[in-house]
Write a protein that holds these residues in place. Structure first.
Motif, PDB file in Angstrom:
ATOM      1  N   LYS A   1      41.751  28.060 -26.079  1.00  0.00           N
ATOM      2  CA  LYS A   1      41.985  26.478 -25.593  1.00  0.00           C
ATOM      3  C   LYS A   1      40.939  26.375 -24.544  1.00  0.00           C
ATOM      4  O   LYS A   1      40.845  26.654 -23.437  1.00  0.00           O
ATOM      5  CB  LYS A   1      43.401  26.717 -24.574  1.00  0.00           C
ATOM      6  N   VAL A   2      40.168  25.222 -25.024  1.00  0.00           N
ATOM      7  CA  VAL A   2      38.980  24.919 -23.984  1.00  0.00           C
ATOM      8  C   VAL A   2      39.263  24.251 -22.731  1.00  0.00           C
ATOM      9  O   VAL A   2      38.604  24.464 -21.742  1.00  0.00           O
ATOM     10  CB  VAL A   2      38.279  23.756 -25.018  1.00  0.00           C
ATOM     11  N   ALA A   3      40.542  23.608 -22.845  1.00  0.00           N
ATOM     12  CA  ALA A   3      40.642  22.957 -21.661  1.00  0.00           C
ATOM     13  C   ALA A   3      41.533  23.828 -20.524  1.00  0.00           C
ATOM     14  O   ALA A   3      42.116  23.358 -19.589  1.00  0.00           O
ATOM     15  CB  ALA A   3      41.439  21.628 -21.785  1.00  0.00           C
ATOM     16  N   ASP A   4      41.754  25.257 -20.970  1.00  0.00           N
ATOM     17  CA  ASP A   4      42.419  25.980 -20.117  1.00  0.00           C
ATOM     18  C   ASP A   4      42.106  27.489 -20.947  1.00  0.00           C
ATOM     19  O   ASP A   4      42.984  28.129 -21.102  1.00  0.00           O
ATOM     20  CB  ASP A   4      44.020  25.972 -20.040  1.00  0.00           C
ATOM     21  N   PRO A   5      40.855  27.809 -20.670  1.00  0.00           N
ATOM     22  CA  PRO A   5      40.358  29.064 -21.403  1.00  0.00           C
ATOM     23  C   PRO A   5      40.952  30.362 -20.523  1.00  0.00           C
ATOM     24  O   PRO A   5      40.769  31.313 -21.271  1.00  0.00           O
ATOM     25  CB  PRO A   5      39.002  29.084 -21.155  1.00  0.00           C
ATOM     26  N   GLY A   6      41.312  30.179 -19.384  1.00  0.00           N
ATOM     27  CA  GLY A   6      41.788  31.664 -18.801  1.00  0.00           C
ATOM     28  C   GLY A   6      40.658  32.268 -17.850  1.00  0.00           C
ATOM     29  O   GLY A   6      39.384  31.774 -18.299  1.00  0.00           O
ATOM     30  N   PRO A   7      40.901  32.669 -16.687  1.00  0.00           N
ATOM     31  CA  PRO A   7      39.839  32.918 -15.869  1.00  0.00           C
ATOM     32  C   PRO A   7      38.734  33.838 -16.343  1.00  0.00           C
ATOM     33  O   PRO A   7      37.525  33.491 -16.046  1.00  0.00           O
ATOM     34  CB  PRO A   7      40.498  33.702 -14.482  1.00  0.00           C
ATOM     35  N   PRO A   8      38.911  34.895 -17.116  1.00  0.00           N
ATOM     36  CA  PRO A   8      37.865  35.729 -17.644  1.00  0.00           C
ATOM     37  C   PRO A   8      36.891  34.881 -18.490  1.00  0.00           C
ATOM     38  O   PRO A   8      35.547  35.373 -18.851  1.00  0.00           O
ATOM     39  CB  PRO A   8      38.464  36.941 -18.392  1.00  0.00           C
ATOM     40  N   ASN A   9      37.433  33.914 -18.970  1.00  0.00           N
ATOM     41  CA  ASN A   9      36.765  33.056 -20.214  1.00  0.00           C
ATOM     42  C   ASN A   9      35.896  31.717 -19.795  1.00  0.00           C
ATOM     43  O   ASN A   9      35.698  30.775 -20.762  1.00  0.00           O
ATOM     44  CB  ASN A   9      37.593  32.467 -21.329  1.00  0.00           C
ATOM     45  N   LEU A  10      35.947  31.434 -18.338  1.00  0.00           N
ATOM     46  CA  LEU A  10      35.228  30.322 -17.748  1.00  0.00           C
ATOM     47  C   LEU A  10      33.855  29.765 -18.573  1.00  0.00           C
ATOM     48  O   LEU A  10      33.539  28.563 -18.851  1.00  0.00           O
ATOM     49  CB  LEU A  10      34.728  30.521 -16.533  1.00  0.00           C
ATOM     50  N   PHE A  11      33.059  30.749 -18.933  1.00  0.00           N
ATOM     51  CA  PHE A  11      31.703  30.339 -19.362  1.00  0.00           C
ATOM     52  C   PHE A  11      31.643  30.876 -20.764  1.00  0.00           C
ATOM     53  O   PHE A  11      30.574  31.293 -21.271  1.00  0.00           O
ATOM     54  CB  PHE A  11      30.788  30.914 -18.460  1.00  0.00           C
ATOM     55  N   ILE A  12      32.658  30.966 -21.695  1.00  0.00           N
ATOM     56  CA  ILE A  12      32.655  31.680 -23.186  1.00  0.00           C
ATOM     57  C   ILE A  12      31.990  30.414 -23.941  1.00  0.00           C
ATOM     58  O   ILE A  12      32.168  29.268 -23.508  1.00  0.00           O
ATOM     59  CB  ILE A  12      33.970  31.897 -23.707  1.00  0.00           C
ATOM     60  N   GLY A  13      31.223  30.716 -24.917  1.00  0.00           N
ATOM     61  CA  GLY A  13      30.749  29.902 -25.644  1.00  0.00           C
ATOM     62  C   GLY A  13      31.440  28.277 -26.129  1.00  0.00           C
ATOM     63  O   GLY A  13      31.047  27.603 -26.305  1.00  0.00           O
ATOM     64  N   ALA A  14      32.794  28.920 -26.549  1.00  0.00           N
ATOM     65  CA  ALA A  14      33.696  27.675 -26.763  1.00  0.00           C
ATOM     66  C   ALA A  14      33.728  26.588 -25.749  1.00  0.00           C
ATOM     67  O   ALA A  14      33.775  25.446 -26.174  1.00  0.00           O
ATOM     68  CB  ALA A  14      35.060  28.117 -27.068  1.00  0.00           C
ATOM     69  N   VAL A  15      33.864  27.022 -24.404  1.00  0.00           N
ATOM     70  CA  VAL A  15      33.959  26.107 -23.516  1.00  0.00           C
ATOM     71  C   VAL A  15      32.713  24.905 -23.695  1.00  0.00           C
ATOM     72  O   VAL A  15      32.630  23.863 -23.601  1.00  0.00           O
ATOM     73  CB  VAL A  15      33.830  26.704 -22.017  1.00  0.00           C
ATOM     74  N   TYR A  16      31.437  25.647 -23.864  1.00  0.00           N
ATOM     75  CA  TYR A  16      30.444  24.651 -24.077  1.00  0.00           C
ATOM     76  C   TYR A  16      30.220  24.119 -25.391  1.00  0.00           C
ATOM     77  O   TYR A  16      30.209  22.736 -25.235  1.00  0.00           O
ATOM     78  CB  TYR A  16      29.209  25.482 -24.033  1.00  0.00           C
ATOM     79  N   ASP A  17      30.401  24.628 -26.506  1.00  0.00           N
ATOM     80  CA  ASP A  17      30.038  24.272 -27.908  1.00  0.00           C
ATOM     81  C   ASP A  17      31.341  23.418 -28.209  1.00  0.00           C
ATOM     82  O   ASP A  17      31.081  22.077 -28.594  1.00  0.00           O
ATOM     83  CB  ASP A  17      29.723  25.283 -28.700  1.00  0.00           C
ATOM     84  N   ARG A  18      32.699  23.859 -28.155  1.00  0.00           N
ATOM     85  CA  ARG A  18      33.566  23.125 -28.785  1.00  0.00           C
ATOM     86  C   ARG A  18      34.047  22.018 -27.563  1.00  0.00           C
ATOM     87  O   ARG A  18      34.336  20.832 -27.896  1.00  0.00           O
ATOM     88  CB  ARG A  18      34.899  24.100 -28.811  1.00  0.00           C
ATOM     89  N   GLY A  19      33.473  22.227 -26.215  1.00  0.00           N
ATOM     90  CA  GLY A  19      33.696  21.244 -25.264  1.00  0.00           C
ATOM     91  C   GLY A  19      32.636  19.915 -25.921  1.00  0.00           C
ATOM     92  O   GLY A  19      33.042  18.802 -25.720  1.00  0.00           O
ATOM     93  N   ALA A  20      31.344  20.114 -26.171  1.00  0.00           N
ATOM     94  CA  ALA A  20      30.518  19.149 -26.679  1.00  0.00           C
ATOM     95  C   ALA A  20      31.184  18.566 -27.854  1.00  0.00           C
ATOM     96  O   ALA A  20      31.125  17.500 -28.186  1.00  0.00           O
ATOM     97  CB  ALA A  20      29.078  19.670 -26.930  1.00  0.00           C
ATOM     98  N   MET A  21      31.508  19.517 -28.639  1.00  0.00           N
ATOM     99  CA  MET A  21      32.116  19.088 -30.125  1.00  0.00           C
ATOM    100  C   MET A  21      33.217  18.115 -29.757  1.00  0.00           C
ATOM    101  O   MET A  21      33.547  17.069 -30.614  1.00  0.00           O
ATOM    102  CB  MET A  21      32.659  20.235 -30.911  1.00  0.00           C
ATOM    103  N   THR A  22      34.214  18.363 -28.701  1.00  0.00           N
ATOM    104  CA  THR A  22      35.186  17.554 -28.574  1.00  0.00           C
ATOM    105  C   THR A  22      35.019  16.083 -28.138  1.00  0.00           C
ATOM    106  O   THR A  22      35.218  14.849 -28.606  1.00  0.00           O
ATOM    107  CB  THR A  22      36.176  17.926 -27.313  1.00  0.00           C
ATOM    108  N   LEU A  23      33.662  16.049 -27.514  1.00  0.00           N
ATOM    109  CA  LEU A  23      33.070  14.639 -26.920  1.00  0.00           C
ATOM    110  C   LEU A  23      32.599  14.098 -28.316  1.00  0.00           C
ATOM    111  O   LEU A  23      32.677  12.834 -28.322  1.00  0.00           O
ATOM    112  CB  LEU A  23      31.931  14.834 -26.155  1.00  0.00           C
ATOM    113  N   HIS A  24      32.039  14.975 -29.354  1.00  0.00           N
ATOM    114  CA  HIS A  24      31.266  14.102 -30.388  1.00  0.00           C
ATOM    115  C   HIS A  24      32.601  13.835 -31.300  1.00  0.00           C
ATOM    116  O   HIS A  24      32.494  12.693 -31.805  1.00  0.00           O
ATOM    117  CB  HIS A  24      30.432  14.996 -31.175  1.00  0.00           C
TER     118      HIS A  24
END
Ligand code: ARG
Ligand code: ZN
Length: 472
Positions: A388-411
């Protein structure tokens, strides 16, 4: 006639004065202690409640020979409730004294929480100054999931940076992004070294073999974006497009790495022009970058106005300065428009990553649409789709999905609302919330308002559902 007032009446009047005053007992209202956390479920003890910091004044001496610092920090804050006591965050280091409004105050420590009890309660709305004198060897806060933050000693000094936790490793603070403040930073170091920090240089002076470097960060800044880089650097400064640029490059870098870093840094005015075209005016008066020959922390960070890079960031230039573009884009999204809660980290990383896509297209290295399609082709079983990009959980703040799927969300948003509305959404988001704090819910509401569309299903699929969304 006043002179002839009977005694009994005077007595009655004074009684009525007392009765008309504050409710019984209020004169002795001690207030309540501010909470030990800002209320962020990811980091319950980060930040504190009951006050709002306006300004940090940091005066810190650093001795590379012992790795020790000695500091006096003055924190100007406003009480948001009647306070009997309040907390600060500090991880390690030794407190020598605390005063509140110039009077000695009691303090106690429990882990990273410092509880300060002023001599008298602080009334709600009262602006007060807390001064802490402290010293010690600042630590590296280790985090096996996120990577480390704190004070990284180098061969000639120290680099202090981190996310989410770093400030409490070097100065007492209300260490949560929801409480922004302006900063005055004075770093005193042996006179053969330089001390780089945030904002614009505000002069330096040398006495008895020590030089004090002064920096002014006038626009509000979150605590994790405060940094220090102490050592030997080649400093380049110039003014362009109304922005004060200052870069610091470690002369100990291998010659090719040095050259690539210098080349990337030289493109910063051009990159800022490019990003301003999409995001609106650059939000700060200072800009620039720092690269140290060590870089043991292993990541670049968007420290306000002056990101810090590692040598690895300049090992190759095939990606066309994308790391510099990423950190500069954070100045709008992450620094000026900052998080209110860490779970919304995609508002930083997704946006900065999308800026890289835009730049890549501009540089002829692949369009945003191509980058999106490449990532979208990732199999449904990939970790990109499992969080869940908008609530990834504390250990996952900087996982690839936050970056890539976050950008994909904007696209995906762009493909849904069209270019004109999409770029209006991005730009007005930066404008409306300049120097502020935001949440994902606010972003969704903003996108719906600007586009005039119901985007609930789109954002639910892209941000909150751990599976691959339909192609937009
Ligand atoms: N915000 C940084 C960037 O993407 C990444 C920080 C990574 N932090 C960490 N502790 N690993 O530019
Ligand atoms: Zn980033």
């Amino acid at each position: 006639m006043v002179r002839k007032l009977p005694f009994a009446l005077i007595l009655a009047m004074s009684t009525s004065v007392v009765l008309a005053g504050p409710p019984a007992g209020a004169a002795f209202d001690p207030g309540t202690p501010g909470s030990a956390g800002a209320g962020d479920p990811y980091y319950p003890l980060d930040g504190n409640g009951g006050y709002d910091v306006k300004h940090y004044d940091l005066a810190i001496r650093y001795a590379p020979a012992s790795d020790a610092l000695a500091g006096t920090v003055t924190i100007r804050a406003r009480a948001t409730q009647r306070l009997s006591a309040f907390n600060l965050d500090l991880d390690g280091l030794t407190i020598r004294s605390v005063t509140v409004d110039g009077r000695p105050a009691k303090w106690s420590r429990d882990g990273t929480e410092v509880t300060v009890t002023p001599r008298r309660s602080l009334s709600r709305g009262h602006a007060f100054d807390t001064r802490i004198v402290y010293d010690g060897v600042p630590k590296v806060i280790q985090d096996p999931d996120l990577g480390d933050g704190g004070a990284f000693t180098t061969d000639d000094g120290v680099v202090i940076l981190g996310e989410p936790d770093v400030a409490q490793a070097w100065f007492p603070s209300n260490d949560h992004p929801s409480d922004k403040a302006s900063f005055s930073i004075a770093l005193t170091v042996p006179k053969d070294l330089q001390a780089i920090s945030n904002g614009v240089p505000a002069g330096r002076s040398t006495a008895k073999g020590w030089t004090t470097w002064r920096w002014e960060q006038r626009e509000p800044m979150t605590t994790y974006l405060a940094m220090a880089a102490i050592g030997r650097f080649d400093v380049t400064s110039y003014r362009k497009d109304g922005i004060q640029f200052l870069d610091a490059i470690d002369p100990a870098l291998p010659a090719e790495t040095y050259a690539r870093a210098a080349k990337s840094f030289a493109r910063q005015p051009e990159i800022l022009q490019f990003l301003s075209g999409y995001f609106g005016p650059y939000p700060f008066r200072a800009a620039g970058g720092v690269v140290d020959a060590e870089g043991g922390w292993g990541y670049a960070l968007e420290t306000q106005g002056r990101p810090i890079y590692t040598p690895q960031d300049f090992e190759t230039q095939e990606d066309g300065d994308s790391i510099v573009v990423h950190e500069l884009a954070h100045q709008w999204y992450g620094d000026s428009v900052a998080l209110d809660r860490w779970r919304d980290i995609w508002l930083n990383e997704g946006f900065a990553s999308y800026a890289e896509w835009l730049w890549s297209e501009h540089e002829g290295l692949g369009t945003a649409q191509e980058t999106f399609e490449q990532l979208y082709a990732t199999p449904a079983t990939s970790s990109l789709w499992q969080s869940k990009v908008a609530d990834p959980g504390p250990p996952n703040l900087f996982i690839g999905a936050v970056y890539d799927r976050g950008a994909m969300t904007l696209h995906a948003l762009r493909l849904t609302v069209g270019d004109q509305k999409f770029f209006r959404i991005l730009r007005s988001w930066a404008q409306i919330h300049r120097n502020g704090n935001v949440t994902t819910h606010e972003f969704i509401a903003h996108a719906e308002r600007v586009s005039g569309r119901d985007l609930g299903a789109l954002f639910t699929a892209w941000l909150y559902t751990p599976s691959k969304p339909a192609h937009p």
